[in-house]
Design an enzyme around this catalytic site. Structure first.
Site, PDB file in Angstrom:
ATOM      1  N   CYS A  87       0.816  -1.220   0.000  1.00 49.40           N
ATOM      2  CA  CYS A  87       0.000   0.000   0.000  1.00 49.40           C
ATOM      3  C   CYS A  87       0.849   1.269   0.000  1.00 49.40           C
ATOM      4  O   CYS A  87       0.487   2.270  -0.623  1.00 49.40           O
ATOM      5  CB  CYS A  87      -0.980   0.004   1.159  1.00 49.40           C
ATOM      6  SG  CYS A  87      -0.246  -0.178   2.799  1.00 49.40           S
ATOM      7  N   HIS A 124      -5.790  -0.097  -1.471  1.00 51.09           N
ATOM      8  CA  HIS A 124      -5.931  -1.525  -1.183  1.00 51.09           C
ATOM      9  C   HIS A 124      -6.909  -2.240  -2.120  1.00 51.09           C
ATOM     10  O   HIS A 124      -7.161  -3.440  -1.942  1.00 51.09           O
ATOM     11  CB  HIS A 124      -6.374  -1.726   0.272  1.00 51.09           C
ATOM     12  CG  HIS A 124      -5.346  -1.307   1.274  1.00 51.09           C
ATOM     13  ND1 HIS A 124      -5.185   0.014   1.657  1.00 51.09           N
ATOM     14  CD2 HIS A 124      -4.411  -2.014   1.954  1.00 51.09           C
ATOM     15  CE1 HIS A 124      -4.203   0.087   2.547  1.00 51.09           C
ATOM     16  NE2 HIS A 124      -3.717  -1.130   2.746  1.00 51.09           N
ATOM     17  N   ASP A 142      -7.672   5.213  -1.046  1.00 48.11           N
ATOM     18  CA  ASP A 142      -7.149   3.976  -0.467  1.00 48.11           C
ATOM     19  C   ASP A 142      -6.619   3.064  -1.576  1.00 48.11           C
ATOM     20  O   ASP A 142      -7.364   2.710  -2.495  1.00 48.11           O
ATOM     21  CB  ASP A 142      -8.290   3.288   0.288  1.00 48.11           C
ATOM     22  CG  ASP A 142      -7.853   2.069   1.070  1.00 48.11           C
ATOM     23  OD1 ASP A 142      -6.807   1.480   0.741  1.00 48.11           O
ATOM     24  OD2 ASP A 142      -8.572   1.681   2.010  1.00 48.11           O
TER      25      ASP A 142
END
Length: 230
Positions: free
Chosen positions: A47, A185, A183
């Site tokens: 990440c 992910h 994000d």
């Protein structure tokens, strides 16, 4: 991998979290990098690399030229892949040789080293201590988005999930503060920005909902968006 296969400015269709108050957003263009987006499998540990790649995308699309090496060799105008990021950290002796090819994660400090090495762009570190509140730094983040307009990287210790921050919203009474989280992910092929909103990979998150027992470091690239410099 060509960047055009990635979504551009994934936060741009998202409405503010509240109709009242003030919203301050990043400016300029970037592509959204996420787990496995280039065929490199980094799920569970990449990440930080992916958030850094999104920031590098913004830096390059903002007109910053790659740094020229001491031997006169020009740097790459492509966003660095994960092996290149690891090799860069080894070359500047931030990491040992065994780091290259590993699955070791990186945080905001490593991102700062890579950005400085590849682009000669300095970054400000904003530290939020465990006993501190992100909301106390709202003015600093607002000023950054107004004056520079960059994409921020955020990561912590107990909350070790790196993420991009593309904006801040402060309610009219200043009681509520939200950060616009990008994000990295996500796993799989994304068709629309709205898919990211529905699955909450791009969302407004109230600062009270971050892990209050974690400290956070934020990396603020100190280069102005072209839109603000014009």
């Amino acid at each position: 991998m060509e960047e055009k296969s990635l979504l551009l400015n994934v936060h741009s269709n998202l409405e503010p979290p509240k109709p009242d108050g003030s919203t301050y957003l990043m400016r300029g263009n970037y592509h959204y990098y996420h787990y496995g987006c280039d065929g490199f499998q980094d799920m569970g540990w990449g990440c930080g690399y992916r958030t850094l790649q999104s920031i590098c995308s913004w830096i390059l699309q903002n007109g910053v030229s790659p740094k020229v090496a001491a031997d006169g060799t020009a740097g790459s105008s492509d966003v660095p892949n994960i092996p290149t990021i690891q090799q860069t950290l080894v070359e500047i002796k931030d990491k040992p040789e065994r780091f290259f090819g590993s699955r070791e994660w990186i945080g905001t400090l490593e991102a700062i080293y890579v950005i400085d090495t590849l682009y000669d762009v300095s970054c400000r570190v904003l530290h939020v201590g465990r006993s501190d509140s992100i909301a106390k730094h709202a003015d600093t983040l607002r000023d950054y988005f107004e004056q520079y307009g960059g994409l921020i990287m955020m990561g912590g210790d107990l909350d070790a999930a790196a993420k991009g921050i593309a904006g801040i919203h402060v309610s009219a009474d200043q009681a509520d503060v939200y950060l616009l989280v990008v994000d990295p992910h996500y796993v799989g092929k994304i068709r629309t920005k709205e898919e990211l909103y529905t699955k909450q990979y791009v969302m407004w998150q109230k600062v009270d909902d971050f892990v209050d027992s974690s400290f956070y470091n934020l990396c603020l690239p100190m280069v102005k968006s072209r839109e603000l410099a014009a």
